[in-house]
Design a protein around this motif. Structure first.
Motif, PDB file in Angstrom:
ATOM      1  N   THR A 196      31.451   6.423  18.773  1.00  0.00           N
ATOM      2  CA  THR A 196      30.713   5.301  19.336  1.00  0.00           C
ATOM      3  C   THR A 196      30.966   4.970  20.760  1.00  0.00           C
ATOM      4  O   THR A 196      29.926   4.558  21.501  1.00  0.00           O
ATOM      5  CB  THR A 196      31.298   4.246  18.687  1.00  0.00           C
ATOM      6  OG1 THR A 196      31.121   4.374  17.075  1.00  0.00           O
ATOM      7  CG2 THR A 196      30.736   2.831  19.149  1.00  0.00           C
ATOM      8  N   ALA A 197      32.277   5.344  21.199  1.00  0.00           N
ATOM      9  CA  ALA A 197      32.371   5.017  22.562  1.00  0.00           C
ATOM     10  C   ALA A 197      31.565   6.115  23.538  1.00  0.00           C
ATOM     11  O   ALA A 197      31.132   5.606  24.473  1.00  0.00           O
ATOM     12  CB  ALA A 197      34.079   5.433  22.760  1.00  0.00           C
ATOM     13  N   GLN A 198      31.487   7.383  23.072  1.00  0.00           N
ATOM     14  CA  GLN A 198      30.785   8.095  23.809  1.00  0.00           C
ATOM     15  C   GLN A 198      29.144   7.798  23.737  1.00  0.00           C
ATOM     16  O   GLN A 198      28.530   8.038  24.691  1.00  0.00           O
ATOM     17  CB  GLN A 198      30.930   9.720  23.109  1.00  0.00           C
ATOM     18  CG  GLN A 198      32.364  10.215  23.063  1.00  0.00           C
ATOM     19  CD  GLN A 198      32.443  11.600  22.496  1.00  0.00           C
ATOM     20  OE1 GLN A 198      31.396  11.993  21.790  1.00  0.00           O
ATOM     21  NE2 GLN A 198      33.571  12.379  22.672  1.00  0.00           N
ATOM     22  N   LEU A 199      28.647   7.245  22.607  1.00  0.00           N
ATOM     23  CA  LEU A 199      27.374   6.893  22.446  1.00  0.00           C
ATOM     24  C   LEU A 199      27.018   5.910  23.423  1.00  0.00           C
ATOM     25  O   LEU A 199      26.002   5.847  24.173  1.00  0.00           O
ATOM     26  CB  LEU A 199      27.006   6.631  20.882  1.00  0.00           C
ATOM     27  CG  LEU A 199      25.696   5.937  20.855  1.00  0.00           C
ATOM     28  CD1 LEU A 199      24.617   7.295  20.973  1.00  0.00           C
ATOM     29  CD2 LEU A 199      25.502   5.717  19.356  1.00  0.00           C
ATOM     30  N   ALA A 200      27.912   4.856  23.550  1.00  0.00           N
ATOM     31  CA  ALA A 200      27.734   3.801  24.596  1.00  0.00           C
ATOM     32  C   ALA A 200      27.946   3.986  26.129  1.00  0.00           C
ATOM     33  O   ALA A 200      27.250   3.539  26.698  1.00  0.00           O
ATOM     34  CB  ALA A 200      29.012   2.672  24.143  1.00  0.00           C
ATOM     35  N   ALA A 201      28.762   5.220  26.124  1.00  0.00           N
ATOM     36  CA  ALA A 201      28.893   5.704  27.680  1.00  0.00           C
ATOM     37  C   ALA A 201      27.535   6.300  27.925  1.00  0.00           C
ATOM     38  O   ALA A 201      27.173   6.296  29.191  1.00  0.00           O
ATOM     39  CB  ALA A 201      29.991   6.647  27.844  1.00  0.00           C
ATOM     40  N   ALA A 202      26.981   7.083  27.289  1.00  0.00           N
ATOM     41  CA  ALA A 202      25.838   7.939  27.534  1.00  0.00           C
ATOM     42  C   ALA A 202      24.634   6.942  27.472  1.00  0.00           C
ATOM     43  O   ALA A 202      23.455   7.570  28.174  1.00  0.00           O
ATOM     44  CB  ALA A 202      25.685   8.831  26.374  1.00  0.00           C
ATOM     45  N   ASP A 203      24.617   5.838  26.816  1.00  0.00           N
ATOM     46  CA  ASP A 203      23.249   5.130  26.949  1.00  0.00           C
ATOM     47  C   ASP A 203      23.767   3.601  27.315  1.00  0.00           C
ATOM     48  O   ASP A 203      23.880   2.674  26.323  1.00  0.00           O
ATOM     49  CB  ASP A 203      22.728   5.236  25.497  1.00  0.00           C
ATOM     50  CG  ASP A 203      21.177   4.415  25.575  1.00  0.00           C
ATOM     51  OD1 ASP A 203      20.701   4.058  26.611  1.00  0.00           O
ATOM     52  OD2 ASP A 203      20.834   3.921  24.466  1.00  0.00           O
ATOM     53  N   PRO A 204      24.229   3.151  28.344  1.00  0.00           N
ATOM     54  CA  PRO A 204      24.728   1.835  28.800  1.00  0.00           C
ATOM     55  C   PRO A 204      23.754   1.018  28.699  1.00  0.00           C
ATOM     56  O   PRO A 204      22.378   1.152  28.976  1.00  0.00           O
ATOM     57  CB  PRO A 204      25.346   2.177  30.194  1.00  0.00           C
ATOM     58  CG  PRO A 204      24.575   3.283  30.611  1.00  0.00           C
ATOM     59  CD  PRO A 204      24.137   4.076  29.656  1.00  0.00           C
ATOM     60  N   GLN A 205      24.129  -0.133  28.360  1.00  0.00           N
ATOM     61  CA  GLN A 205      23.139  -1.131  28.032  1.00  0.00           C
ATOM     62  C   GLN A 205      22.988  -2.165  29.077  1.00  0.00           C
ATOM     63  O   GLN A 205      24.261  -2.355  30.020  1.00  0.00           O
ATOM     64  CB  GLN A 205      23.655  -2.111  26.617  1.00  0.00           C
ATOM     65  CG  GLN A 205      23.692  -1.422  25.397  1.00  0.00           C
ATOM     66  CD  GLN A 205      22.285  -1.023  24.907  1.00  0.00           C
ATOM     67  OE1 GLN A 205      21.324  -1.815  25.371  1.00  0.00           O
ATOM     68  NE2 GLN A 205      22.144   0.120  24.565  1.00  0.00           N
ATOM     69  N   ASP A 206      22.053  -2.750  29.519  1.00  0.00           N
ATOM     70  CA  ASP A 206      21.747  -3.629  30.694  1.00  0.00           C
ATOM     71  C   ASP A 206      22.605  -5.154  30.482  1.00  0.00           C
ATOM     72  O   ASP A 206      22.394  -5.370  29.185  1.00  0.00           O
ATOM     73  CB  ASP A 206      20.511  -3.785  31.333  1.00  0.00           C
ATOM     74  CG  ASP A 206      19.834  -2.253  31.798  1.00  0.00           C
ATOM     75  OD1 ASP A 206      20.632  -1.707  32.197  1.00  0.00           O
ATOM     76  OD2 ASP A 206      18.600  -2.235  31.511  1.00  0.00           O
TER      77      ASP A 206
END
Length: 203
Positions: free
Chosen positions: A193-203
Motif C-alpha cells: 500500500t505504501a509503495q502504491l501511494a508513493a508511485a501515485d501521490p494524491q494532490d
C-alpha cells in the motif's frame, strides 16, 4: 464394555478387539462426529466383495431399550479405520489456516481431576491424532474413566494448561506459526500500500 480393569501385560496398553465403546467414544476413536458415525449405520449402497466397508454396525442387541447406549466393537472400529486412512475432518480443520484455528472444535484428552482449582482444565493431547503412540493407552484410560475429553478450538487449547511442557509447546508452535504467517501477510500488504501511494501521490 470388556473387563478393562483385568487387562495386564501388553494388552493393558490397548483396548482389545472384543471391547465395546459407546457411540460417543466410538466416534472419537474414528476421528469423526457422532452424527457422522450415526450416518454410517445406514447402508447407502450394496457392499461389493473386496470393497472397503462403508457401514459400521453397532453390537447387535446393545440398545434393546431405547435408553440404552449403542455399543461398537473396537475390532470393528479398527477395521474401518484401516480401510479409511484418509485425513479426518479434524486433520483438515487443523491445517486450514487461522480461521479454523480459532473456530473449529477439536477433541482433546484432558485430566479427569484438574490439579488446580475447579473449573480449570489440564490437557494431555489431541484425541484425533492417530500418529500419537500413546493414543491407544489413552483410550484405555478414557474407557476406565481415568481421563476425559473436551471439545475446544485450537486457540482455546493452546491457551489452556497442559500436563507437560513439550506437548504444549509442540502444539502451540502451530498456532504461533500461523500468527507469524498472518503478521507477515499484513506487513506485506501495508508495504505494498505504501509503495502504491508513493508511485501515485494524491494532490
Amino acid at each position: 464394555m470388556a473387563q478393562l480393569d483385568e487387562l495386564k501385560g501388553p494388552d493393558a496398553h490397548a483396548l482389545p478387539d472384543t471391547a465395546t465403546l459407546p457411540a460417543e467414544l466410538a466416534a472419537l476413536y474414528l476421528c469423526m462426529s457422532p452424527a457422522e458415525l450415526a450416518d454410517l449405520r445406514k447402508s447407502k449402497r450394496p457392499e461389493r466383495a473386496g470393497s472397503n466397508p462403508s457401514v459400521i454396525r453397532p453390537v447387535e442387541g446393545s440398545a434393546a431399550n431405547p435408553k440404552d447406549p449403542l455399543l461398537y466393537n473396537v475390532g470393528t472400529l479398527r477395521d474401518f479405520a484401516k480401510a479409511h486412512p484418509a485425513p479426518s475432518a479434524f486433520d483438515t480443520a487443523l491445517n486450514t489456516g487461522m480461521q479454523a484455528w480459532v473456530s473449529a472444535k477439536l477433541p482433546f484428552f484432558a485430566e479427569r481431576e484438574p490439579r488446580i482449582k475447579r473449573g480449570k482444565r489440564v490437557l494431555i493431547g489431541g484425541a484425533w491424532d492417530r500418529a500419537d503412540p500413546l493414543r491407544e493407552q489413552r483410550f484405555v484410560d478414557l474407557a476406565k474413566g481415568r481421563i476425559r475429553f473436551a471439545s475446544l478450538t485450537c486457540a482455546e487449547a493452546a491457551s489452556s494448561l497442559w500436563a507437560d511442557v513439550a506437548s504444549h509447546a509442540a502444539f502451540a508452535e502451530k498456532g504461533l506459526a500461523l500468527l507469524r504467517s498472518e503478521t507477515q501477510a499484513i506487513e506485506a500488504a501495508l508495504a505494498a500500500t505504501a509503495q502504491l501511494a508513493a508511485a501515485d501521490p494524491q494532490d
